[in-house]
Design an enzyme around this catalytic site. Structure first.
Site, PDB file in Angstrom:
ATOM      1  N   ALA A  52      11.669  -8.028 -16.905  1.00 21.91           N
ATOM      2  CA  ALA A  52      12.191  -9.347 -17.268  1.00 21.91           C
ATOM      3  C   ALA A  52      11.948  -9.657 -18.738  1.00 21.91           C
ATOM      4  CB  ALA A  52      11.560 -10.426 -16.385  1.00 21.91           C
ATOM      5  N   ASN A  80       3.543  -3.779 -14.304  1.00 25.03           N
ATOM      6  CA  ASN A  80       3.950  -3.108 -13.066  1.00 25.03           C
ATOM      7  C   ASN A  80       5.308  -2.422 -13.198  1.00 25.03           C
ATOM      8  OD1 ASN A  80       1.764  -3.666 -11.341  1.00 25.03           O
ATOM      9  ND2 ASN A  80       2.553  -5.701 -10.915  1.00 25.03           N
ATOM     10  N   ARG A 336      10.679  -4.054   4.119  1.00 21.98           N
ATOM     11  CA  ARG A 336       9.261  -3.826   3.831  1.00 21.98           C
ATOM     12  C   ARG A 336       8.336  -4.695   4.665  1.00 21.98           C
ATOM     13  NH1 ARG A 336       9.825  -3.182  -2.760  1.00 21.98           N
ATOM     14  NH2 ARG A 336      10.483  -0.995  -2.709  1.00 21.98           N
TER      15      ARG A 336
END
Length: 524
Positions: A52, A80, A336
């Site tokens: 981002a 990350n 998930r």
């Protein structure tokens, strides 16, 4: 109408629950009158260097805001994002068309809302899926290379456009930024957002030469390292600091089930330092209690590890069993949340991890270097015969062999009928280059999946242009946010590879929105 009412009711209940769990904080904003001096001035400031932040910074440049800076508290770039999976969900793309994959924005939207239990903000989700092929092309135009189109759990078809690893996205974007004269600084942590008397964001208080403490569980509020500086931001700031899955105390406040002993895929810098500050400033947050665990990671590795590449493919082209029963216990391509919950329930106590199995044909769908890395750390193992595999994992042999025969029969049925669903768990099947893959050809490969805390669905509430709301649902002028630090995009649960789309799209939009504000201020 009933569905809309139900969604509103669920959203209300979710927000109420989240409010009860949020820590009590005294609001303490910093104002311009309290700034002793401005050490440096910039047209715009981007906080965070992942997907981002990098997309936002490049967008600022492309929209004419050249005097911008991007900062990161860590001694490395990308957070990350840099070592995440690096796959972007996009529908109706030329890549899909070349491989004969039939997809639509409507189906992508449906999958995303279903996984989010319709708690997602529909406007944000629609924008994401409609713009997904545009963002894919934008990344390609900026040097990102995609290698294949795979399928992540919860998606109805193959639409996860893979690069290999997240740094293959962040590095090309950062190279473009630097090539165009942009400024990027490491080891600069944002401590305060600075407002003027009108409530507009005009800058930030930082500490340069910050020394992050890499001790697991260390409270970042106790770290006082670095030199205090004040950065002026004429156009505004973009906060893109990511999630807080590595913050053991804060994440448990949001979700009491996430005990400190539960591992995470996140780097240690994924703390709640920034989100706690935003909350104390009266910034509106949503869906904070929804924190996702990821089930493509290995029980036999700490952190993200290397086995996930093989495991991800094995869910699509293999089968998973409970070794005690020898039977499948879930739909391997479930999302998930569903997958993680099923594994944790089956493996209660942590002494009976599942076994995920794929044959040589399935394993050929994995990049060779990625397979070798997984095998090198013993997260993925190879067996010359099925009996060898059964003995190694102490699998209940007779029911397992019967299960294996049924599973291969399901694959045969799917090869004849694209609408086929297996009668045990309702799973559908994907082909690879026109072939449906069974588990039958040696050598065989196996791994033991173990869910780890992965992604924070909640965060700052924004408009579609990434403008940040305060607790009174008023837009804070000069304040934008994008990426995992924001909420509303994913609802109850995020689909794999939707995060890269989320981060890149809204990072780009945040940069464009700040640029419009900057141009307007300059014209006054």
């Amino acid at each position: 109408m009933v569905k809309n009412d139900r969604r509103s009711a669920l959203k209300t209940l979710a927000c109420c629950s989240a409010a009860l769990m949020l820590p009590s904080m005294a609001f303490g904003k910093m104002f311009e009158k309290d700034v002793p001096r401005w050490d440096e001035s910039f047209d715009a400031i981007v906080v965070g260097t992942g997907y981002a932040g990098s997309a936002a910074m490049l967008s600022l440049f492309r929209n004419g805001v050249k005097g911008a800076i991007m900062i990161d508290k860590m001694p490395y770039l990308g957070g990350n994002s840099a070592y995440s999976g690096g796959s972007l969900a996009a529908s109706e793309t030329p890549d899909q068309a070349r491989e004969g994959i039939k997809d639509s924005h409507a189906l992508h939207y449906q999958d995303t809302m279903k996984s989010g239990h319709n708690l997602n903000d529909p406007a944000l989700v629609k924008l994401m899926v409609d713009q997904s092929p545009v963002i894919l092309q934008w990344l390609k135009d900026n040097g990102v290379k995609f290698i294949n189109v795979g399928r992540s759990g919860g998606h109805s078809v193959r639409r996860s456009h893979a690069t290999g690893v997240g740094s293959y996205i962040t590095r090309p974007l950062q190279k473009k930024i630097l090539d165009e004269g942009g400024k990027i600084r490491n080891r600069v942590i944002m401590d305060e957002i600075i407002y003027n008397a009108k409530g507009e964001v005009v800058g930030i208080k930082v500490r340069e030469k910050y020394q992050f403490n890499f001790e697991r569980g260390f409270d970042e509020n106790e770290n006082k390292s670095g030199q205090v500086k004040y950065y002026r931001a004429y156009g505004g700031i973009i906060v893109a600091t990511g999630g807080w899955a590595a913050d053991l105390k804060f994440r448990q406040k949001m979700d009491p089930k996430l005990r400190p002993d539960v591992l995470t895929t996140n780097h240690l810098g994924a703390t709640a330092y920034t989100i706690e500050k935003l909350m104390s400033d009266g910034v509106k947050v949503v869906d904070m209690q929804y924190i996702q665990s990821m089930h493509v990671t290995s029980q036999d590795e700490g952190s993200f590890g290397y086995g996930y590449r093989w495991i991800t493919k094995a869910y699509v082209y293999g089968m998973m069993v409970n070794p005690k029963t020898g039977l499948r216990f879930m739909n391997e391509i479930a999302d998930r949340k569903v997958g993680s919950d099923a594994i944790l329930k089956m493996n209660e106590g942590g002494k009976n991890p599942p076994v995920l199995i794929m044959d040589i044909d399935g394993t050929k769908t994995v990049d060779l270097a990625q397979l070798q890395r997984g095998m090198m750390v013993d997260a993925v193992k190879q067996f010359e015969t099925m009996d060898e595999l059964i003995d190694y994992y102490h699998i209940n042999k007779k029911p397992f062999l019967e299960q294996l025969k049924r599973y291969n029969g399901f694959v045969d049925a799917a090869a004849k009928d694209p609408n086929y669903r297996d009668p045990e768990f309702g799973r559908n099947f994907s082909d690879y280059k026109g072939k449906f893959i069974k588990v039958e050809k040696p050598p065989f490969f196996a791994a033991r999946p173990g869910p780890k805390v992965h992604h924070c669905m909640g965060g700052v509430k924004t408009t579609i242009d990434c403008e940040v709301y305060n607790d009174k649902l008023q837009i804070i002028p000069g304040f934008y946010a994008a990426g995992e630090v924001t909420g509303g995009r994913h609802g109850y649960n995020r689909l794999g590879s939707n995060a890269v789309l989320d981060c890149c799209l809204f990072g780009q939009r945040a940069g464009a929105a700040l640029a419009r504000r900057y141009d307007k201020l300059r014209s006054i």
